[in-house]
Write a protein that holds these residues in place. Structure first.
Motif, PDB file in Angstrom:
ATOM      1  N   PHE A   5       0.816  -1.216   0.000  1.00 41.01           N
ATOM      2  CA  PHE A   5       0.000   0.000   0.000  1.00 41.01           C
ATOM      3  C   PHE A   5       0.849   1.265   0.000  1.00 41.01           C
ATOM      4  O   PHE A   5       0.302   2.363   0.070  1.00 41.01           O
ATOM      5  CB  PHE A   5      -0.913  -0.002   1.233  1.00 41.01           C
ATOM      6  N   ALA A   6       2.165   1.132  -0.067  1.00 40.63           N
ATOM      7  CA  ALA A   6       3.043   2.296   0.000  1.00 40.63           C
ATOM      8  C   ALA A   6       2.709   3.287  -1.118  1.00 40.63           C
ATOM      9  O   ALA A   6       2.750   2.949  -2.298  1.00 40.63           O
ATOM     10  CB  ALA A   6       4.498   1.853  -0.109  1.00 40.63           C
ATOM     11  N   GLY A   7       2.338   4.499  -0.718  1.00 41.52           N
ATOM     12  CA  GLY A   7       2.027   5.557  -1.669  1.00 41.52           C
ATOM     13  C   GLY A   7       0.689   5.449  -2.347  1.00 41.52           C
ATOM     14  O   GLY A   7       0.336   6.317  -3.163  1.00 41.52           O
ATOM     15  N   LEU A   8      -0.095   4.420  -2.057  1.00 46.43           N
ATOM     16  CA  LEU A   8      -1.377   4.213  -2.744  1.00 46.43           C
ATOM     17  C   LEU A   8      -2.420   5.215  -2.246  1.00 46.43           C
ATOM     18  O   LEU A   8      -2.680   5.302  -1.052  1.00 46.43           O
ATOM     19  CB  LEU A   8      -1.884   2.794  -2.488  1.00 46.43           C
ATOM     20  N   PRO A   9      -3.053   5.995  -3.150  1.00 43.92           N
ATOM     21  CA  PRO A   9      -4.106   6.928  -2.726  1.00 43.92           C
ATOM     22  C   PRO A   9      -5.406   6.157  -2.393  1.00 43.92           C
ATOM     23  O   PRO A   9      -6.001   5.537  -3.273  1.00 43.92           O
ATOM     24  CB  PRO A   9      -4.314   7.837  -3.935  1.00 43.92           C
ATOM     25  N   VAL A  10      -5.796   6.144  -1.126  1.00 47.42           N
ATOM     26  CA  VAL A  10      -6.948   5.382  -0.660  1.00 47.42           C
ATOM     27  C   VAL A  10      -7.961   6.326  -0.027  1.00 47.42           C
ATOM     28  O   VAL A  10      -7.608   7.174   0.792  1.00 47.42           O
ATOM     29  CB  VAL A  10      -6.537   4.310   0.373  1.00 47.42           C
ATOM     30  N   LEU A  26      -4.105   1.621   7.261  1.00 48.44           N
ATOM     31  CA  LEU A  26      -3.614   1.947   5.917  1.00 48.44           C
ATOM     32  C   LEU A  26      -2.529   3.024   5.975  1.00 48.44           C
ATOM     33  O   LEU A  26      -1.526   2.938   5.240  1.00 48.44           O
ATOM     34  CB  LEU A  26      -4.784   2.409   5.048  1.00 48.44           C
ATOM     35  N   HIS A  27      -2.720   4.024   6.823  1.00 45.81           N
ATOM     36  CA  HIS A  27      -1.698   5.059   6.972  1.00 45.81           C
ATOM     37  C   HIS A  27      -0.396   4.437   7.478  1.00 45.81           C
ATOM     38  O   HIS A  27       0.694   4.782   6.995  1.00 45.81           O
ATOM     39  CB  HIS A  27      -2.192   6.136   7.937  1.00 45.81           C
ATOM     40  N   GLY A  28      -0.509   3.509   8.420  1.00 48.81           N
ATOM     41  CA  GLY A  28       0.677   2.838   8.932  1.00 48.81           C
ATOM     42  C   GLY A  28       1.389   2.003   7.888  1.00 48.81           C
ATOM     43  O   GLY A  28       2.601   1.754   7.996  1.00 48.81           O
ATOM     44  N   LEU A  29       0.657   1.572   6.865  1.00 51.63           N
ATOM     45  CA  LEU A  29       1.247   0.798   5.773  1.00 51.63           C
ATOM     46  C   LEU A  29       1.779   1.675   4.648  1.00 51.63           C
ATOM     47  O   LEU A  29       2.239   1.172   3.623  1.00 51.63           O
ATOM     48  CB  LEU A  29       0.200  -0.169   5.202  1.00 51.63           C
ATOM     49  N   GLY A  30       1.686   2.994   4.842  1.00 51.94           N
ATOM     50  CA  GLY A  30       2.264   3.922   3.879  1.00 51.94           C
ATOM     51  C   GLY A  30       1.321   4.465   2.838  1.00 51.94           C
ATOM     52  O   GLY A  30       1.737   5.186   1.927  1.00 51.94           O
ATOM     53  N   ALA A  31       0.026   4.140   2.939  1.00 52.20           N
ATOM     54  CA  ALA A  31      -0.944   4.653   1.974  1.00 52.20           C
ATOM     55  C   ALA A  31      -1.199   6.138   2.205  1.00 52.20           C
ATOM     56  O   ALA A  31      -1.050   6.654   3.319  1.00 52.20           O
ATOM     57  CB  ALA A  31      -2.252   3.880   2.086  1.00 52.20           C
ATOM     58  N   ALA A  32      -1.586   6.834   1.138  1.00 52.18           N
ATOM     59  CA  ALA A  32      -2.011   8.235   1.227  1.00 52.18           C
ATOM     60  C   ALA A  32      -3.522   8.226   1.452  1.00 52.18           C
ATOM     61  O   ALA A  32      -4.299   8.032   0.512  1.00 52.18           O
ATOM     62  CB  ALA A  32      -1.654   8.986  -0.039  1.00 52.18           C
ATOM     63  N   VAL A  33      -3.952   8.405   2.697  1.00 52.89           N
ATOM     64  CA  VAL A  33      -5.334   8.151   3.097  1.00 52.89           C
ATOM     65  C   VAL A  33      -6.135   9.444   3.199  1.00 52.89           C
ATOM     66  O   VAL A  33      -5.692  10.413   3.827  1.00 52.89           O
ATOM     67  CB  VAL A  33      -5.389   7.412   4.455  1.00 52.89           C
ATOM     68  N   THR A  34      -7.317   9.448   2.580  1.00 54.07           N
ATOM     69  CA  THR A  34      -8.298  10.515   2.768  1.00 54.07           C
ATOM     70  C   THR A  34      -9.582   9.887   3.279  1.00 54.07           C
ATOM     71  O   THR A  34     -10.144   8.993   2.636  1.00 54.07           O
ATOM     72  CB  THR A  34      -8.588  11.242   1.440  1.00 54.07           C
ATOM     73  N   VAL A  35     -10.045  10.327   4.439  1.00 53.42           N
ATOM     74  CA  VAL A  35     -11.306   9.850   5.001  1.00 53.42           C
ATOM     75  C   VAL A  35     -12.403  10.820   4.611  1.00 53.42           C
ATOM     76  O   VAL A  35     -12.243  12.046   4.777  1.00 53.42           O
ATOM     77  CB  VAL A  35     -11.232   9.727   6.532  1.00 53.42           C
TER      78      VAL A  35
END
Length: 476
Positions: A5-10, A26-35
């Motif tokens: 998930f590194a860098g993945l926009p989720v 997801l943030h801890g896995l490196g994803a770019a998270v928007t709630v």
């Protein structure tokens, strides 16, 4: 872990408990998270501030628009498929996962086996929580490290990411969660029963049943079904399973081949024994199941079937059922006053659950009503009519039940004492009215067949206030 998930926009849909958990993982896995969440209350802003302090983007007041560049949506279970956010995701060819799908993909290899922890999965219109807790108790009695997860106990994401891995998980899954879990492939699974529920979310009974049936896809050892509910067996027949996976039924009667059932007060197994054509294994006594109401014995048989599918010995089934204690608000006796027994089944929030509860007692003063969620009550009332001493109606949709009573139980007295009241004041009036209708040997049963939020915070508060009103009655 099988995903990167590194860098993945989720985009994470919903700022509730599961949404916050998914966002943090997801943030801890490196994803770019928007709630995203359509609400904008002080409570939501407080939750948002906590996530934003950790580097998660939160967008309140707009839950319909897909954030630019999104490549994955992870949704909270309550968001219906018709939500504009998912329509936009579909148009952009962006996958939508639920928290269960995310957890399934994040499973880690168990150090002892080299394989991910297997899931024993439970769904159904009613009885899921009780069954999955019974199952966890049985697995624990067998010496396995396990937990009841999903809609109960530990969150499924926390369970799969636990520092000390579990040997096996007992997983409760709702139709919402199953809808958004396309990759799920349990070791074994059960659909306890099927009755109309959440049709406003699914759109039809057919769609609701299809989502429930997803739990059987890819099962490796056993698809467990309710022999008294043909719809569950039909779902097994339609399932695409691994070669060698078996259909295993449970019944309150004597079991047939490849079934678990009841013989002379004993729970017995004719499915997971060496010579199932001519022999059966004794698992437990009916008296080991608490409470021993028919629908709860069915729950115990379903739990036993999943445990036996995993290789648990008969003695562990007995020990686990003896150790199990049901949750509050599920057919719990809260008092006996002047020879009348008061039962809290506030968790019976639909007609199917209320029917099972009513079938366990006779004669009954029934406390019913609340938010009906579009349900019809004719079949329920017609079936229970000969058990009813009286009915106390509450809640916004009580008129629907009143009309069903008029059609199918016209001679049963009906009282509506709490009109215009909520909370403790309403429940006190309800319990006193029920006491006036009941006589020695009767049962006053809170099994509302409806949701609670029109008069109470939730079904738990409804049950707590019922118990408090019964205690007050004892002091009079």
């Amino acid at each position: 872990m099988t995903e990167s998930f590194a860098g993945l926009p989720v985009a994470v849909a919903g700022l509730g408990v599961s949404g916050i958990s998914a966002a943090r993982v997801l943030h801890g896995l490196g994803a770019a998270v928007t709630v995203v969440d359509g609400g904008d209350s002080p409570a939501l802003r407080e939750r948002a501030a906590g996530l934003e302090a950790d580097g998660v983007t939160v967008r309140l007041g707009d839950g319909d628009t897909l954030p630019d560049g999104t490549r994955l949506v992870v949704t909270s279970p309550g968001w219906p498929p018709s939500s504009p956010l998912f329509t936009a995701a579909d148009a952009a060819d962006v996958p939508v996962w639920g928290d269960v799908e995310l957890a399934w993909r994040l499973r880690r290899a168990h150090p002892a086996t080299g394989e991910p922890t297997p899931w024993l999965a439970v769904t159904g219109t009613n009885g899921k929580t009780t069954t999955v807790q019974m199952l966890a108790s049985i697995l624990t009695a067998a010496g396995l490290r396990t937990a009841a997860v999903g809609n109960v106990g530990v969150s499924v994401l926390d369970a799969v990411l636990a520092e000390e891995p579990y040997d096996v998980l007992a997983v409760e899954l709702s139709s919402y969660q199953l809808h958004w879990a396309p990759s799920l492939r349990p070791h074994s699974a059960v659909v306890l029963n099927l009755a109309p529920d959440h049709l406003d979310w699914h759109g039809s009974m057919e769609a609701y049943a299809a989502d429930k049936g997803r739990i059987y896809q890819g099962n490796a050892v056993a698809c467990v079904y309710n022999a008294a509910d043909k719809a569950t067996e039909d779902l097994v027949r339609e399932a695409d399973v691994e070669e060698g996976c078996r259909a295993v039924g449970f019944t309150l009667g004597a079991p047939g081949l490849s079934e678990l059932g009841v013989v002379d007060g004993l729970l017995v197994d004719r499915a997971f024994v060496e010579d199932r054509r001519r022999s059966a294994a004794e698992l437990a006594s009916v008296d080991d199941v608490r409470p021993p109401a028919p629908h709860n014995i069915a729950n115990a048989l379903a739990a036993a079937a999943l445990a036996r599918a995993y290789g648990v010995p008969p003695r562990a089934v007995r020990d686990g059922l003896r150790a199990f204690r049901p949750d509050a608000h599920r057919i719990a006796e809260v008092g006996v006053v002047d020879g009348v027994t008061y039962i809290d089944d506030s968790k019976a929030t639909n007609t199917h659950a209320a029917a099972a509860s009513l079938a366990a007692y006779r004669p009954v003063v029934w406390i019913a009503g609340g938010l009906a969620k579009g349900a019809a009550f004719d079949e329920l009332v017609a079936t229970a009519a000969d058990r009813l001493r009286g009915v106390v109606l509450i809640g916004a949709d009580r008129a629907v039940i009143r009309e069903a009573l008029r059609r199918h139980a016209p001679d049963v007295p009906v009282i509506e004492p709490a009109e215009g009241h909520t909370g403790a004041e309403a429940m006190t009036a309800v319990v006193r009215a029920a006491a006036d209708l009941a006589g020695p040997g009767d049962t006053v049963l809170l099994a509302p067949a409806c949701a609670s939020m029109d008069m109470f915070t939730n079904y738990g508060e409804r049950g707590d206030l019922f118990a408090a009103a019964v205690r007050e009655l004892e002091r009079r």
